[in-house]
Design an enzyme around this catalytic site. Sequence first.
Site, PDB file in Angstrom:
ATOM      1  N   ASN A 286       0.329  -1.020   5.335  1.00  0.00           N
ATOM      2  CA  ASN A 286       1.247  -0.230   6.168  1.00  0.00           C
ATOM      3  C   ASN A 286       0.677  -0.297   7.572  1.00  0.00           C
ATOM      4  OD1 ASN A 286       3.279   1.897   4.704  1.00  0.00           O
ATOM      5  ND2 ASN A 286       1.538   1.437   3.380  1.00  0.00           N
TER       6      ASN A 286
ATOM      7  N   CYS B 213      -4.912  -2.925   2.947  1.00  0.00           N
ATOM      8  CA  CYS B 213      -4.578  -2.852   4.374  1.00  0.00           C
ATOM      9  C   CYS B 213      -5.746  -3.130   5.317  1.00  0.00           C
ATOM     10  CB  CYS B 213      -3.913  -1.521   4.687  1.00  0.00           C
ATOM     11  SG  CYS B 213      -3.116  -1.573   6.306  1.00  0.00           S
TER      12      CYS B 213
ATOM     13  N   GLU C 279      -5.900   8.936   7.683  1.00  0.00           N
ATOM     14  CA  GLU C 279      -6.443   8.471   6.388  1.00  0.00           C
ATOM     15  C   GLU C 279      -7.821   9.068   6.112  1.00  0.00           C
ATOM     16  OE1 GLU C 279      -5.838   4.609   4.593  1.00  0.00           O
ATOM     17  OE2 GLU C 279      -4.845   3.990   6.433  1.00  0.00           O
TER      18      GLU C 279
ATOM     19  N   GLU D 146       0.867  -1.193   0.000  1.00  0.00           N
ATOM     20  CA  GLU D 146       0.000   0.000   0.000  1.00  0.00           C
ATOM     21  C   GLU D 146       0.907   1.249   0.000  1.00  0.00           C
ATOM     22  OE1 GLU D 146      -1.558   0.787   3.929  1.00  0.00           O
ATOM     23  OE2 GLU D 146      -3.353   1.784   3.151  1.00  0.00           O
TER      24      GLU D 146
ATOM     25  N   LYS E 111      -9.430   2.113  -1.807  1.00  0.00           N
ATOM     26  CA  LYS E 111      -9.642   1.592  -0.441  1.00  0.00           C
ATOM     27  C   LYS E 111     -10.967   2.081   0.158  1.00  0.00           C
ATOM     28  CE  LYS E 111      -7.037   1.329   3.936  1.00  0.00           C
ATOM     29  NZ  LYS E 111      -5.760   1.728   4.561  1.00  0.00           N
TER      30      LYS E 111
ATOM     31  N   ASN F 152      -6.857   6.223  -1.725  1.00  0.00           N
ATOM     32  CA  ASN F 152      -5.779   5.276  -1.426  1.00  0.00           C
ATOM     33  C   ASN F 152      -6.033   4.104  -2.377  1.00  0.00           C
ATOM     34  OD1 ASN F 152      -4.079   3.347  -0.337  1.00  0.00           O
ATOM     35  ND2 ASN F 152      -4.501   3.925   1.785  1.00  0.00           N
TER      36      ASN F 152
HETATM   37  N1  CDV Z   1      -2.905   1.445   6.599  1.00  0.00           N
HETATM   38  C1  CDV Z   1      -3.817   0.849   7.387  1.00  0.00           C
HETATM   39  O1  CDV Z   1      -4.966   0.675   7.004  1.00  0.00           O
HETATM   40  N2  CDV Z   1      -3.391   0.517   8.619  1.00  0.00           N
HETATM   41  C2  CDV Z   1      -4.279  -0.020   9.625  1.00  0.00           C
HETATM   42  C3  CDV Z   1      -3.793   0.464  10.965  1.00  0.00           C
HETATM   43  C4  CDV Z   1      -4.590   1.618  11.423  1.00  0.00           C
HETATM   44  C5  CDV Z   1      -3.834  -0.531  12.054  1.00  0.00           C
HETATM   45  C6  CDV Z   1      -4.372  -1.528   9.580  1.00  0.00           C
HETATM   46  O2  CDV Z   1      -5.496  -2.049   9.702  1.00  0.00           O
HETATM   47  O3  CDV Z   1      -3.363  -2.225   9.482  1.00  0.00           O
END
Ligand code: CDV
Length: 310
Positions: A194, A169, A143, A48, A124, A107
């Site tokens: 991430n 993510c 975000e 990501e 996303k 995203n």
């Molecule tokens: N980039 C993300 O979406 N990170 C989230 C963080 C907030 C925990 C994740 O679910 O990994």
Amino acid sequence: MSTRIMTVAGAQMGPVPRSDPRSRTVARMVDLLRQAHARGCQLVVFPELALTTFFPRWLIEDEEELAEFYEASMPGPETMPLFETARELGIGFHLGYAEIAEDGRFNTAILVDPDGRIVARYRKIHLPGHAENDQAREFQHLEKRYFDVGNLGFRVWDTMGGRIGMLICNDRRWPEAFRVLGLQGVELVLIGYNTPTLNGQTFEPPHLRIHHNLLTMQAGAYQNGTWVVGVAKAGLEDGVHMMGSSAIVTPNGEIAAQASTLDDELIVADCDLDAGAYIKANVFNFAAHRRTEHYRLIVETTGVVPPLGT
Ligand code: CDV
């Protein structure tokens, strides 16, 4: 014996410092593409927001400064080498990046085929964190401030010899997201992430964070009879430690390959795209066993409601 084997690489990336120009990051990615090609891979999955540091960790109020993190065109002059290398090697890739478009800021993840054409795009949907600066946090997760909720839905594409879907993510933690892909017969789910090793809000031991990461991807894989490729941006990035543990998960929920570093690292698996067919035909034969008449709450309420028992 199945002939639908796709050799897939997860291209975990170590930190991408804010001070690094795109050209340096893209050069690292081109190198990973070449390594993957040398290992016989047909598809490479990058994380990501792979082209920049994870900028939602900061409040950035200056719009000009913020704009530097977004791509206005894809490919653009700085990302063109990725597309050219993919074409030269005849290899596909998945790339996560911050997209600025006419209809918003997203995203985004794209899938590029071995001819260097963008064949799929996902924006996303589950945006974690908050929209306003939160002084109580060790670092921000903005975000909700920097991105609009994805407006393309959870889609699956018949492309590159497989049935491929994408999540980004935080989406991986939501069984609903996986299930919408499962209901389209997905065979391979690509996920970049991430994830800070420490929760910026409340204490959670790092081993649990890694456990949750793998748990959600393994459950999503098994419950939908699909391969999952989860790829991190890892290591100490601009003062925040990011989790690694990139993994390729089989349709049985087993881990076929897992990263062992917090740096640029390829993980590779020969993914038999028919391996989940028996799961889809048996325990998770949706047409035979799902009871949608009892799933109403899933789409009718967002938060928790009083128990229905009384
Ligand atoms: N980039 C993300 O979406 N990170 C989230 C963080 C907030 C925990 C994740 O679910 O990994």
